[in-house]
Design a protein around this motif. Structure first.
Motif, mmCIF file in Angstrom:
data_model
loop_
_atom_site.group_PDB
_atom_site.id
_atom_site.type_symbol
_atom_site.label_atom_id
_atom_site.label_comp_id
_atom_site.label_asym_id
_atom_site.label_seq_id
_atom_site.Cartn_x
_atom_site.Cartn_y
_atom_site.Cartn_z
ATOM 1 N N LYS A 199 -44.222 72.692 -2.278
ATOM 2 C CA LYS A 199 -45.789 73.129 -2.350
ATOM 3 C C LYS A 199 -45.838 73.671 -0.978
ATOM 4 O O LYS A 199 -45.628 73.307 0.058
ATOM 5 C CB LYS A 199 -46.632 71.892 -2.251
ATOM 6 C CG LYS A 199 -48.127 72.496 -2.687
ATOM 7 C CD LYS A 199 -48.939 71.208 -3.309
ATOM 8 C CE LYS A 199 -49.170 70.021 -2.313
ATOM 9 N NZ LYS A 199 -49.978 69.100 -2.590
ATOM 10 N N ASP B 125 -50.563 79.810 -7.804
ATOM 11 C CA ASP B 125 -50.687 78.969 -8.618
ATOM 12 C C ASP B 125 -52.089 78.311 -8.830
ATOM 13 O O ASP B 125 -52.643 77.962 -9.661
ATOM 14 C CB ASP B 125 -49.773 77.886 -8.417
ATOM 15 C CG ASP B 125 -48.167 78.360 -8.850
ATOM 16 O OD1 ASP B 125 -47.967 78.429 -9.866
ATOM 17 O OD2 ASP B 125 -47.604 78.324 -7.948
ATOM 18 N N GLU B 126 -52.976 78.423 -7.634
ATOM 19 C CA GLU B 126 -53.936 77.788 -7.333
ATOM 20 C C GLU B 126 -54.784 78.233 -6.019
ATOM 21 O O GLU B 126 -54.073 78.827 -5.165
ATOM 22 C CB GLU B 126 -53.909 76.216 -7.100
ATOM 23 C CG GLU B 126 -55.093 75.313 -6.824
ATOM 24 C CD GLU B 126 -54.646 73.855 -6.564
ATOM 25 O OE1 GLU B 126 -55.536 73.144 -6.057
ATOM 26 O OE2 GLU B 126 -53.592 73.570 -6.937
ATOM 27 N N LYS C 293 -40.490 83.576 -6.258
ATOM 28 C CA LYS C 293 -41.201 82.224 -6.116
ATOM 29 C C LYS C 293 -40.461 81.326 -6.500
ATOM 30 O O LYS C 293 -40.544 80.048 -5.811
ATOM 31 C CB LYS C 293 -42.159 82.350 -7.147
ATOM 32 C CG LYS C 293 -43.254 81.272 -7.285
ATOM 33 C CD LYS C 293 -44.439 81.414 -8.262
ATOM 34 C CE LYS C 293 -45.455 80.475 -8.019
ATOM 35 N NZ LYS C 293 -45.061 79.290 -8.889
ATOM 36 N N LYS D 111 -44.431 76.191 -5.529
ATOM 37 C CA LYS D 111 -45.846 76.181 -6.076
ATOM 38 C C LYS D 111 -46.659 76.724 -5.001
ATOM 39 O O LYS D 111 -46.497 76.319 -3.614
ATOM 40 C CB LYS D 111 -46.506 74.842 -6.376
ATOM 41 C CG LYS D 111 -48.182 74.835 -6.708
ATOM 42 C CD LYS D 111 -48.293 73.491 -6.995
ATOM 43 C CE LYS D 111 -49.822 73.558 -7.407
ATOM 44 N NZ LYS D 111 -50.265 72.037 -7.832
ATOM 45 N N ASN E 11 -47.976 84.926 -9.193
ATOM 46 C CA ASN E 11 -47.384 83.772 -8.312
ATOM 47 C C ASN E 11 -48.217 82.969 -7.530
ATOM 48 O O ASN E 11 -47.605 82.123 -6.875
ATOM 49 C CB ASN E 11 -46.301 84.546 -7.375
ATOM 50 C CG ASN E 11 -45.227 85.186 -8.073
ATOM 51 O OD1 ASN E 11 -44.894 84.701 -9.093
ATOM 52 N ND2 ASN E 11 -44.581 86.158 -7.157
#
Length: 205
Positions: A51, A93-94, A68, A72, A91
């Motif tokens: 992450k 994610d959040e 990627k 994440k 790419n």
């Protein structure tokens, strides 16, 4: 950026509103002169899974060009306008709203942290808070990768009026390494890009 948080947020909302009107140039510059050298550093220093946080992601245009793998990617920014742009990027994610000096994440929760054109906007005393937060949320042995414009950066020379204040432009890679050490990161690499940015890599110690 030692102003109250809401004033900082508003200044960045205004900036991203202006940049959106010249998005063709901004996207070209990020692709050709920011994302490519950053991508090489990410491949060199970030593991292929885990992450990772772009702390001060802005529009997150750079993530489009990264390989990627199994990573994440989470983007965080103080500007709602920037996050609306970042949310749709390939790419990413959040995205999360947050202040780099008080990030909404738990300790040792990221395998790596990066940003582009963020640290030069902090005065020295506030910069220390940002580094302390990056250390807090980074796992032991994890790396930060910072693309940090220098006083010689060609875009800043001609378009300084476009950006919020930049009190901490770097003078040299040596100065960048000294800042990393002062803030408890082991310098790993300091590279000058073709446009005069300095990419600093530090490992949490």
């Amino acid at each position: 950026m030692n102003q109250p948080c809401e004033q900082v947020r508003e200044s960045w909302n205004l900036y991203w509103g202006r940049v959106s009107r010249i998005s063709w140039f901004a996207n070209f510059y990020r692709k050709e002169f920011l994302s490519k050298p950053m991508s090489r550093m990410i491949e060199k220093y970030f593991p292929p899974s885990g992450k990772f946080l772009e702390a001060g992601c802005g529009s997150a245009t750079d993530t489009f060009f990264y390989d990627k793998k199994s990573r994440k990617f989470i983007g965080m920014d103080i500007s709602e306008t920037a996050l609306r742009l970042a949310k749709g990027q390939k790419n990413m994610d959040e995205v999360r709203m947050g202040d780099i000096c008080a990030m909404p994440f738990s300790e040792a929760s990221f395998d790596g942290i990066w940003n582009l054109g963020v640290m030069e906007h902090f005065k020295a005393e506030v910069m220390g808070q940002a580094f302390a937060e990056m250390r807090r949320i980074l796992k032991p042995g994890g790396h930060i990768i910072l693309l940090w414009p220098s006083i010689w950066n060609l875009v800043n020379v001609f378009f300084w009026w476009l950006f919020p204040a930049m009190p901490s432009l770097l003078i040299s890679p040596k100065q960048g390494r000294e800042i990393l050490l002062k803030n408890h990161f082991q310098p790993c690499e300091a590279k000058i890009t073709i446009m005069g940015d300095i990419i600093l890599v530090g490992r949490k110690i």
